[in-house]
Design an enzyme around this catalytic site. Structure first.
Site, PDB file in Angstrom:
ATOM      1  N   GLY A  14      32.732  34.974  35.954  1.00  0.00           N
ATOM      2  CA  GLY A  14      33.453  34.308  37.029  1.00  0.00           C
ATOM      3  C   GLY A  14      34.903  34.731  37.189  1.00  0.00           C
ATOM      4  N   SER A  15      35.248  35.907  36.688  1.00  0.00           N
ATOM      5  CA  SER A  15      36.659  36.292  36.810  1.00  0.00           C
ATOM      6  C   SER A  15      37.041  36.537  38.274  1.00  0.00           C
ATOM      7  CB  SER A  15      36.981  37.514  35.937  1.00  0.00           C
ATOM      8  OG  SER A  15      36.347  38.658  36.428  1.00  0.00           O
ATOM      9  N   ASN A  16      36.105  37.051  39.057  1.00  0.00           N
ATOM     10  CA  ASN A  16      36.399  37.207  40.487  1.00  0.00           C
ATOM     11  C   ASN A  16      36.492  35.849  41.175  1.00  0.00           C
ATOM     12  OD1 ASN A  16      36.496  40.060  41.676  1.00  0.00           O
ATOM     13  ND2 ASN A  16      34.834  40.210  40.189  1.00  0.00           N
ATOM     14  N   HIS A 105      30.979  45.001  44.933  1.00  0.00           N
ATOM     15  CA  HIS A 105      30.172  45.842  44.040  1.00  0.00           C
ATOM     16  C   HIS A 105      31.120  46.773  43.272  1.00  0.00           C
ATOM     17  CE1 HIS A 105      26.500  47.745  42.645  1.00  0.00           C
ATOM     18  NE2 HIS A 105      27.177  48.877  42.704  1.00  0.00           N
ATOM     19  N   ASP A 146      23.121  46.176  48.627  1.00  0.00           N
ATOM     20  CA  ASP A 146      24.325  47.005  48.648  1.00  0.00           C
ATOM     21  C   ASP A 146      24.439  47.935  49.856  1.00  0.00           C
ATOM     22  OD1 ASP A 146      25.047  45.868  46.225  1.00  0.00           O
ATOM     23  OD2 ASP A 146      24.067  47.424  45.061  1.00  0.00           O
TER      24      ASP A 146
HETATM   25  C1  GRF Z   1      31.896  42.249  39.173  1.00  0.00           C
HETATM   26  O1  GRF Z   1      32.012  43.504  38.592  1.00  0.00           O
HETATM   27  C2  GRF Z   1      31.389  42.375  40.587  1.00  0.00           C
HETATM   28  O2  GRF Z   1      31.768  43.552  41.207  1.00  0.00           O
HETATM   29  C3  GRF Z   1      29.900  42.356  40.395  1.00  0.00           C
HETATM   30  O3  GRF Z   1      29.667  41.464  39.333  1.00  0.00           O
HETATM   31  C4  GRF Z   1      30.817  41.414  38.495  1.00  0.00           C
HETATM   32  C5  GRF Z   1      31.211  39.985  38.340  1.00  0.00           C
HETATM   33  O4  GRF Z   1      32.217  39.834  37.368  1.00  0.00           O
HETATM   34  N1  GRF Z   1      29.219  42.031  41.625  1.00  0.00           N
HETATM   35  P1  GRF Z   1      32.920  38.435  37.171  1.00  0.00           P
HETATM   36  O5  GRF Z   1      31.841  37.421  36.813  1.00  0.00           O
HETATM   37  O6  GRF Z   1      33.617  38.084  38.442  1.00  0.00           O
HETATM   38  O7  GRF Z   1      33.889  38.633  36.039  1.00  0.00           O
END
Ligand code: GRF
Length: 192
Positions: A14-16, A105, A146
């Site tokens: 969930g870092s994004n 992605h 994608d």
């Molecule tokens: C990221 O690399 C994103 O591009 C992909 O899944 C990963 C999720 O990472 N779709 P996080 O859980 O947000 O750290």
């Protein structure tokens, strides 16, 4: 002005999602809901930390027509950001949120994309191919993995990285910087 509600679908650390939430406080959107398909997904701790509603869905519910669509519409969710969500998005959601679902992605699509290409597998493949650069792609979601319209790609030099993990962390930096910004911009230009 009222902020636009978005839902984040995420099943990983969930870092994004965190980056998107952090940006929301100074942006035109608010994160109304987090959707995960894993009960123990790291992203759920952010729902607690930031007091954002979260639901964990099972496959049956997800692929059942309209159940979730009504739920999202009732809450006033207008856009969906996929941030590490691996299930294929069903037709009813693609229709109900036509051109309103964004995915990120961790490669320069069309390279290293498609079914089965996710997480460290992507970076391992990039590493094995001895690529000098990698990057990230933010795109609209359609009914092929994608392959939706690309909204933004950013490259990063990885010629001195000696492991898939190091490539992953360089790409992730780009993701955190650009995904929230693109969500904001996309909402700005596509709210009607
Ligand atoms: C990221 O690399 C994103 O591009 C992909 O899944 C990963 C999720 O990472 N779709 P996080 O859980 O947000 O750290």
């Amino acid at each position: 002005m009222e902020k636009t509600k978005i839902a984040i679908f995420a099943s990983g650390t969930g870092s994004n999602a965190k980056a998107i939430i952090d940006h929301s406080f100074k942006a035109n959107y608010e994160v109304d809901l987090i959707v995960s398909n894993k009960e123990n997904a790291g992203v759920l701790k952010y729902s607690e930390e930031y007091d954002i509603d979260a639901i964990v869905i099972d496959k049956e519910t997800f692929y059942e027509d309209d159940v979730l669509l009504d739920f999202f519409k009732d809450r006033g969710v207008k856009f969906i950001a996929l941030a590490g969500f691996l299930w294929f998005i069903p037709e009813y959601l693609l229709e109900g949120f036509s051109n309103k679902i964004l995915n990120i992605h961790p490669s320069l699509l069309p390279k290293y994309g498609g079914k089965g290409m996710y997480g460290i597998k992507v970076h391992q493949a990039v590493f094995n191919a001895k690529e000098k650069e990698s990057g990230m792609t933010i795109h609209l979601v359609n009914n092929e993995y994608d392959q939706g319209e690309i909204l933004l790609q950013k490259k990063v030099d990885i010629s001195s990285e000696n492991s898939p993990e190091k490539i992953a962390s360089k790409v992730l930096e780009l993701e955190h910087k650009y995904f929230p910004e693109i969500i904001e911009e996309f909402i700005e230009n596509n709210s009607y």
